[in-house]
Design an enzyme around this catalytic site. Structure first.
Site, short mmCIF file in Angstrom:
data_model
loop_
_atom_site.label_atom_id
_atom_site.label_comp_id
_atom_site.label_asym_id
_atom_site.label_seq_id
_atom_site.Cartn_x
_atom_site.Cartn_y
_atom_site.Cartn_z
NE ARG A 1 -16.76 7.69 -9.91
CZ ARG A 1 -17.69 6.79 -9.61
NH1 ARG A 1 -18.08 5.91 -10.51
NH2 ARG A 1 -18.24 6.77 -8.40
CG ASP B 1 -9.18 2.37 1.52
OD1 ASP B 1 -9.41 3.58 1.77
OD2 ASP B 1 -9.90 1.45 1.95
CG ASN C 1 -10.92 14.92 -5.53
OD1 ASN C 1 -11.78 15.78 -5.63
ND2 ASN C 1 -11.07 13.71 -6.07
CE1 TYR D 1 -19.13 14.79 1.20
CE2 TYR D 1 -20.37 16.82 1.49
CZ TYR D 1 -19.45 16.06 0.79
OH TYR D 1 -18.84 16.59 -0.33
CE LYS E 1 -16.00 16.43 1.69
NZ LYS E 1 -14.79 16.22 0.87
#
Length: 283
Positions: free
Chosen positions: A19, A79, A106, A172, A176
């Site tokens: 999704r 996973d 992604n 996070y 990143k």
């Protein structure tokens, strides 16, 4: 009959494909002519990730959407923290399609909290999925790309949080930022094989990962943090010539950039960080 689609004959691996951005990227690459290897965990990742997880039904919808473009798709529930599983997925994809040309790394997760208050599990989950999982994706895919001998393009989906401070989700941001170092080193390592590697840095994409209530709760407690999450200055013009302020990017807008990086039009671009943010990073 020969196709004039820009990615005709190529094969793309997309993680987090059930999704959101991943589905959008898979569909767009298929529309451009690529066959797709679609991967998603399709179950909850950890207790600290509180937004609903993608499901098997979601992945099935991605498969249907890709097939509707006329391209082939191989879907696996895996996973990205499991290297052996990813290697099996890549092997199955190469066996079916004969090659691997494009990787869109992604898959990722997000949660909220201050550095000095979050649990080990919360920190470790985000870093392990976003950074270590992306490394495992690359570790599984790159040998197959080199063996295929066709060069290719790897698109690492980082975030605006990979280029600037984002108080309230530092784990996070750390993960990143790590993807930037991974991208740049890998670009140098695989350039001799004709493989390009770039990272993209979207800002506020409208997907289930955007937990508005959780985000607003953090800003409510710590109002100074909101200055690190500036509004988008660019107001896109619609087909009627009118502009309007959009609160979030759409996944399709990010897929436009992914498609460009996957194709030959970006053949000179490698080791670059592409901001997909309508100018927000310039604040």
């Amino acid at each position: 009959m020969a196709s004039n689609k820009p990615l005709d004959g190529r094969v793309a691996l997309v993680t987090g494909a059930a999704r959101g951005q991943g589905r959008s990227h898979a569909i767009r690459l298929a529309e451009d002519g690529a066959d797709i290897i679609a991967v998603d965990i399709c179950r909850p990742v950890a207790e600290s990730i509180t937004y609903p997880a993608a499901t098997s039904d979601d992945l099935a919808e991605t498969v249907q959407a890709v097939e509707a473009t006329g391209r082939k798709v191989l879907a696996h529930e895996a996973d990205i923290r499991d290297l052996a599983a990813l290697q099996q997925v890549v092997a199955a994809g190469v066996e079916q399609f004969g090659r691997l040309d494009i990787v869109v790394a992604n898959a990722g997760v997000l949660s909220w909290g201050r550095i000095f208050e979050m649990s080990e599990e919360q920190w470790d989950t985000v870093v392990d999925v976003n950074l270590n999982g992306t490394w495992r994706t690359i570790r599984a895919a790159v040998p197959a790309m080199i063996e295929a001998g066709n060069g290719g393009s790897i698109i690492v989906v980082s975030s605006s949080a990979g280029l600037k401070a984002t108080p309230g989700n530092s784990h996070y941001s750390a993960s990143k930022h790590g993807l930037v170092a991974l991208t740049n080193a890998l670009a140098l390592e695989v350039g001799e094989f004709g493989i390009r590697v770039n990272s993209i840095h979207p800002y506020s994409v409208d997907t289930p990962m955007i937990e508005r209530e959780a985000m607003m709760a953090v800003f409510g407690k710590h109002p100074s943090y909101i200055h690190s999450f500036a509004p988008m200055p660019l107001r896109p013009v619609n087909h009627e010539g009118k502009s309007g302020l959009k609160e979030f990017l759409t996944p399709a807008e990010v897929s436009d950039v992914v498609s460009w990086l996957a194709g030959d039009g970006s053949s000179t671009i490698t080791g670059s960080q592409i901001a997909v943010d309508r100018g927000t990073m310039k604040y």
